[in-house]
Motif scaffolding. Structure first.
Motif, mmCIF file in Angstrom:
data_model
loop_
_atom_site.group_PDB
_atom_site.id
_atom_site.type_symbol
_atom_site.label_atom_id
_atom_site.label_comp_id
_atom_site.label_asym_id
_atom_site.label_seq_id
_atom_site.Cartn_x
_atom_site.Cartn_y
_atom_site.Cartn_z
ATOM 1 N N ALA A 16 0.833 -1.206 0.000
ATOM 2 C CA ALA A 16 0.000 0.000 0.000
ATOM 3 C C ALA A 16 0.865 1.253 0.000
ATOM 4 C CB ALA A 16 -0.911 -0.021 1.224
ATOM 5 N N VAL A 21 -1.411 4.046 -1.700
ATOM 6 C CA VAL A 21 -2.848 3.886 -1.432
ATOM 7 C C VAL A 21 -3.029 3.302 -0.029
ATOM 8 C CG1 VAL A 21 -3.387 3.495 -3.861
ATOM 9 C CG2 VAL A 21 -2.879 1.553 -2.378
ATOM 10 N N SER A 22 -4.257 3.059 0.347
ATOM 11 C CA SER A 22 -4.495 2.430 1.650
ATOM 12 C C SER A 22 -4.501 0.911 1.506
ATOM 13 C CB SER A 22 -5.832 2.893 2.221
ATOM 14 O OG SER A 22 -6.873 2.316 1.471
ATOM 15 N N THR A 25 -7.442 -0.851 -0.218
ATOM 16 C CA THR A 25 -7.469 -0.759 -1.679
ATOM 17 C C THR A 25 -6.618 -1.868 -2.290
ATOM 18 O OG1 THR A 25 -7.721 1.620 -1.458
ATOM 19 C CG2 THR A 25 -7.119 0.797 -3.632
ATOM 20 N N ARG A 28 -8.596 -5.039 -1.949
ATOM 21 C CA ARG A 28 -9.630 -5.118 -2.988
ATOM 22 C C ARG A 28 -9.031 -5.378 -4.361
ATOM 23 N NH1 ARG A 28 -13.517 -1.531 0.271
ATOM 24 N NH2 ARG A 28 -12.229 0.307 -0.029
ATOM 25 N N ALA A 29 -7.956 -4.704 -4.660
ATOM 26 C CA ALA A 29 -7.339 -4.868 -5.974
ATOM 27 C C ALA A 29 -6.962 -6.327 -6.219
ATOM 28 C CB ALA A 29 -6.108 -3.985 -6.097
ATOM 29 N N LYS A 35 -13.226 -3.614 -8.519
ATOM 30 C CA LYS A 35 -13.621 -2.582 -7.573
ATOM 31 C C LYS A 35 -12.609 -1.444 -7.461
ATOM 32 C CE LYS A 35 -16.760 -4.978 -4.483
ATOM 33 N NZ LYS A 35 -16.752 -5.910 -3.358
ATOM 34 N N VAL A 36 -11.525 -1.572 -8.239
ATOM 35 C CA VAL A 36 -10.461 -0.566 -8.143
ATOM 36 C C VAL A 36 -10.199 0.012 -9.535
ATOM 37 C CG1 VAL A 36 -8.030 -0.233 -7.574
ATOM 38 C CG2 VAL A 36 -9.452 -1.715 -6.153
ATOM 39 N N SER A 37 -9.942 1.289 -9.585
ATOM 40 C CA SER A 37 -9.705 1.927 -10.886
ATOM 41 C C SER A 37 -8.458 1.366 -11.563
ATOM 42 C CB SER A 37 -9.538 3.434 -10.681
ATOM 43 O OG SER A 37 -8.371 3.681 -9.935
ATOM 44 N N LEU A 40 -5.032 2.863 -10.293
ATOM 45 C CA LEU A 40 -4.467 2.348 -9.040
ATOM 46 C C LEU A 40 -4.126 0.869 -9.142
ATOM 47 C CD1 LEU A 40 -6.501 4.071 -6.207
ATOM 48 C CD2 LEU A 40 -4.291 4.670 -7.179
ATOM 49 N N ARG A 41 -4.961 0.161 -9.836
ATOM 50 C CA ARG A 41 -4.730 -1.269 -9.957
ATOM 51 C C ARG A 41 -3.361 -1.537 -10.548
ATOM 52 N NH1 ARG A 41 -7.701 -3.702 -13.883
ATOM 53 N NH2 ARG A 41 -9.424 -2.357 -13.225
#
Lengths: 345, 345
Positions: A16, A21-22, A25, A28-29, A35-37, A40-41
């Motif tokens: 992270a 990022v957190s 995230t 989720r990635a 669920k992640v853009s 960011l992915r």
DNA sequence: TAACATTATGTTAGCGCTAACATTATAACA
DNA sequence: TGTTATAATGTTAGCGCTAACATAATGTTA
């Protein structure tokens, strides 16, 4: 200062931080990329690769109360029959998040119970157990387990949850019918390691002999010894000693059948003329032997495959159209029961 | 209010509360009873039984950064050879805190690498891998793993960490020496699924034939197909078609040897007079066949047992006196190579 | 009996991750 | 244009257990 060190390998927060990022995230990635853009992915995946990050499955299991472990309990690791089913399970689970937790009950009901207890303690995603003959306690444990349960290899009308297998009784009966039809008269049974499935095969076999008027209890020979090729040889030798007029045998399984064949060859008895032999499961060697051996073919690989497919479906929220899948069996008629002067009706 | 539910089953604090102690005392009572007084231990055990408490292994693994999981990677689930070793591993681990995490690499080096990566991600207590022919990447992963690693089945002079096995080269050589000694002249090799261990057996075999002046490259027959009884039959048939004067074969493994025997019987070739046959591993059936089959006996069960014992010793802080254990092999000379007119020197 | 070692138990924080809620950015709509 | 639905990301707490330290109870010695 009170500090714990951890295992030293990179954690989700390292990833992270590196990706800016957190942690959630990152989580989720990795679990549900949609669920992640994209932006960011990509950064997260880069960081994962750079750090050589591997998610810590125990932490994940603890936090999510889901383990992605599928418990599998078989009674033997060396019996080819279960090996084929196991292979299918592993194959079918190879891609995807699930891992197999394998237990060997060694045909001991109490050991099976212990294993079920241990496995359930880990909150498995699903359980696969061999057979339908669990102890009451084991049954209760599995019935109360909050996961799909598949009993494999056998079927009954009273599943814990789901079942994939075939009727051993019918398989045994088919063997009996075949020998009667081929005109054999004094038909025996050789059974090693008489587990419940073997018992049902024997019962089906007996029934066929009875209806054919060929049942003779003295020719039913069983032992609790574990099955082997040499045991097949010994048993047929022994049975022939008491009853030299024996002219056909149904063997518990293929190892025994191969042993019986060798036993006959050793004693100079011709197969199939003087002795018919039929096995069970139809392992690969049965077609290759000389003479080739008749057997009841069962699709062990398919059993494992279907079991996993059922589990996946249920975990995906689907409701299987049938809880009991009977895969049946198929008589493979070969030289070992091909009497020249067959009295087939 | 923000609340998570957990799995619903009793936790260590339920036990602690019921026994009137703190959680850490329960933890100690279960992991190392000697650290807790008899009095409390009894109360705790009572509570455990009443609540039907099973420790949550994931939580334990997370908190202690020790997983009690031993990763085992084999190339086949259906090959009896590995089944015996696996059985030993499970038997040896049955009592005690360890659990097996089994992976099937299907003889694919990349799959093995993937499995190693996954398994190491769970922080295993130890790793057992079959063979010594890992990819460079796999080797590196295992070398950097912070746990004992045992390579089994084979040996080399360059272990990742520890080894239990035997020399396949020497095993192959012994087979070659035996056939030469027995006076066979045109000696062939039948090899299926030529994995690195089979290759080394073949190399040892060739060397023996060369020193005996019996080496003929045209008689070395290999295929990448996976081994089976029927394949043994096909290969010997094929080889005899090209070279009808073939008078002995060393088979890759016992399945092939059995197939070769059947192939000869089908073709009316007498074993051992016209054809000597020797297998590898000495599965149970080899002694029971007719004629009985010569083979190189290997102790697969012992390999698994010793591997686990080494691991346990290391985890207990002991230093094993030897990192490489050569369990050797033993030629089992049987009828299939017993020529009446043996020309043993 | 004081001084110290030993044993038995407790307190607190944290292992690495994700559920549940909170917030912010973005799209959709009247 | 403001209102509201939707998507993307963040904050916080806690899953169940045990490491590390703290304390209390007991034994040992001079």
């Amino acid at each position: 200062m009170r500090k714990r060190k951890g295992a030293g390998r990179p954690t989700i927060s390292d990833v992270a931080e590196r990706a800016g990022v957190s942690t959630i995230t990152v989580s989720r990635a990795l679990r549900d990329p949609s669920k992640v853009s994209d932006h960011l992915r990509r950064k997260i995946n880069d960081a994962v690769r750079k750090l050589n990050y591997v998610p810590h499955s125990h932490a994940s299991a603890l936090a999510s109360t889901r383990s992605n472990v599928i418990g599998v309990i078989v009674p033997s690791l060396t019996n080819n029959v279960f090996a084929d089913t196991l292979r299918a399970i592993y194959d079918e689970l190879y891609q995807g998040p699930f891992q197999v937790q394998l237990g060997n009950s060694r045909y001991v009901a109490k050991d099976e119970e212990r294993l079920v207890r241990t496995f359930l303690g880990q909150g498995p995603s699903a359980m696969i157990v061999a057979g339908v003959d669990q102890t009451d306690a084991t049954r209760e444990l599995l019935e109360n387990a909050e996961c799909p349960v598949v009993q494999v290899m056998d079927i009954s009308d009273d599943p814990i949850d789901m079942m994939v297998g075939f009727s051993h009784f019918e398989g045994g009966r088919a063997a009996g019918v075949h020998l009667v039809q081929k005109g054999y008269k004094r038909i025996g049974f050789l059974g090693a390691r008489m587990d419940p499935r073997s018992h049902r095969r024997m019962e089906g076999f007996k029934e066929a002999l009875r209806s054919g008027g060929r049942y003779d209890p003295d020719l039913m020979m069983t032992t609790t010894d574990s099955s082997s090729v040499s045991l097949g040889g010994h048993l047929i030798e022994q049975l022939r000693k008491c009853r030299p007029d024996l002219d056909a045998v149904f063997c518990n399984n293929d190892d025994m059948a191969l042993g019986a064949l060798f036993g006959c060859q050793k004693a100079g008895i011709s197969v199939p003329d003087e002795m018919g032999i039929i096995g069970f499961n139809d392992l690969e060697m049965m077609a290759a032997s000389y003479p080739s051996l008749t057997s009841i073919r069962t699709d062990r690989y398919q059993i494992g495959k279907r079991a996993v497919q059922m589990i996946k479906a249920v975990l995906d929220g689907e409701t299987p159209e049938q809880k009991i899948i009977d895969l049946g069996f198929e008589l493979q008629c070969r030289e070992s029961t091909m009497r020249p002067k067959s009295k087939a009706r």
